[in-house]
Design a protein around this motif. Structure first.
Motif, PDB file in Angstrom:
ATOM      1  N   ALA A   7      -2.355   1.100   5.187  1.00  0.00           N
ATOM      2  CA  ALA A   7      -0.999   0.630   5.493  1.00  0.00           C
ATOM      3  C   ALA A   7      -0.725   0.682   6.991  1.00  0.00           C
ATOM      4  O   ALA A   7      -0.155  -0.252   7.563  1.00  0.00           O
ATOM      5  N   LYS A  45      -7.663  -8.102   2.589  1.00  0.00           N
ATOM      6  CA  LYS A  45      -7.186  -7.364   3.760  1.00  0.00           C
ATOM      7  C   LYS A  45      -8.153  -7.513   4.930  1.00  0.00           C
ATOM      8  O   LYS A  45      -7.743  -7.789   6.063  1.00  0.00           O
ATOM      9  N   SER A  69      -4.563   4.737   1.025  1.00  0.00           N
ATOM     10  CA  SER A  69      -3.385   3.867   1.088  1.00  0.00           C
ATOM     11  C   SER A  69      -2.647   4.016   2.415  1.00  0.00           C
ATOM     12  O   SER A  69      -2.222   3.023   3.014  1.00  0.00           O
ATOM     13  N   ASN A  76       0.819  -1.209   0.000  1.00  0.00           N
ATOM     14  CA  ASN A  76       0.000   0.000   0.000  1.00  0.00           C
ATOM     15  C   ASN A  76       0.856   1.265   0.000  1.00  0.00           C
ATOM     16  O   ASN A  76       0.535   2.243  -0.677  1.00  0.00           O
ATOM     17  N   ARG A 107       0.991   4.091  -3.162  1.00  0.00           N
ATOM     18  CA  ARG A 107       0.045   5.107  -2.686  1.00  0.00           C
ATOM     19  C   ARG A 107      -0.125   6.264  -3.667  1.00  0.00           C
ATOM     20  O   ARG A 107      -1.189   6.897  -3.695  1.00  0.00           O
TER      21      ARG A 107
END
Length: 212
Positions: free
Chosen positions: A199, A127, A195, A89, A93
């Motif tokens: 992250a 995720k 992002s 990520n 980004r």
């Protein structure tokens, strides 16, 4: 560690991520805002609960196959996967991306379509699924088994992880269209910082699994 404390980090991580919040807000700008947002919330929570139950079943199977070490190695593997996704990520980004097809279809989605979308974005999103699996592994380590408390634990975890997805609907129900402007600002911020937010969430839970 209590069961609630064991599951809390993963629940907070899912709740803090933009995966469900952004579409939950987008549904409030459709012709049937309450029906669409409520159906999406139901599908989202169901997918999270299913991921948690899957983790419990896998964890019990691993414990029966190789007690102790197998679950420990599974947790480390989950931690490494989450850290790898966090790094990905960060590295991507600033890469321009097109609006996903599912997001373009929200405006015309029926309540049934909204529920399917919620289920897909939680259960089929790697995720979110990894975080639900991490919660199941933590719950198993805290002593939860395949007894009568399992469904209650899954429902509690899904409810906690879905609080931020429910919040826009609650705000709209209380304030009506006055809530749309601040919700739109929140949506834009989450999209712009997606992002970095994801992250950070993945890195925190991944580190906890590796060190726990």
């Amino acid at each position: 560690m209590t069961l609630a404390a064991a599951m809390a980090p993963a629940a907070l991580a899912i709740a803090a991520s933009p995966f469900g919040i952004v579409p939950a807000i987008l549904f409030l700008f459709t012709p049937r805002p309450k029906a669409g947002a409520a159906a999406f919330l139901g599908g989202w929570a169901l997918g999270i609960a299913a991921g948690f139950l899957l983790a419990m079943l896998l964890g019990v199977w691993l414990e029966g196959w190789s007690p102790g070490p197998a679950l420990a190695w599974a947790k480390r593997g989950l931690g490494l996967l989450l850290l790898a996704l966090a790094l990905r990520n960060l590295l991507t980004r600033n890469r321009p991306t097109e609006m996903p097809g599912w997001m373009r279809g929200i405006e015309t989605a029926s309540p049934a379509g909204a529920a399917r979308l919620g289920l897909m974005l939680s259960l089929a999103n790697p995720k979110v699924l990894l975080l639900a699996l991490a919660a199941g592994a933590a719950a198993l380590e805290a002593g939860l088994g395949l007894g009568s408390g399992l469904v209650l634990a899954a429902a509690g975890f899904a409810a906690a992880a879905s609080l931020t997805v429910a919040a826009p609907l609650i705000a709209y129900a209380l304030a009506g269209e006055r809530a749309l402007r601040p919700l739109a600002r929140a949506r834009d911020w989450l999209v712009a910082n997606n992002s970095l937010v994801v992250a950070a969430v993945l890195a925190l839970i991944g580190t906890k699994l590796l060190l726990g």
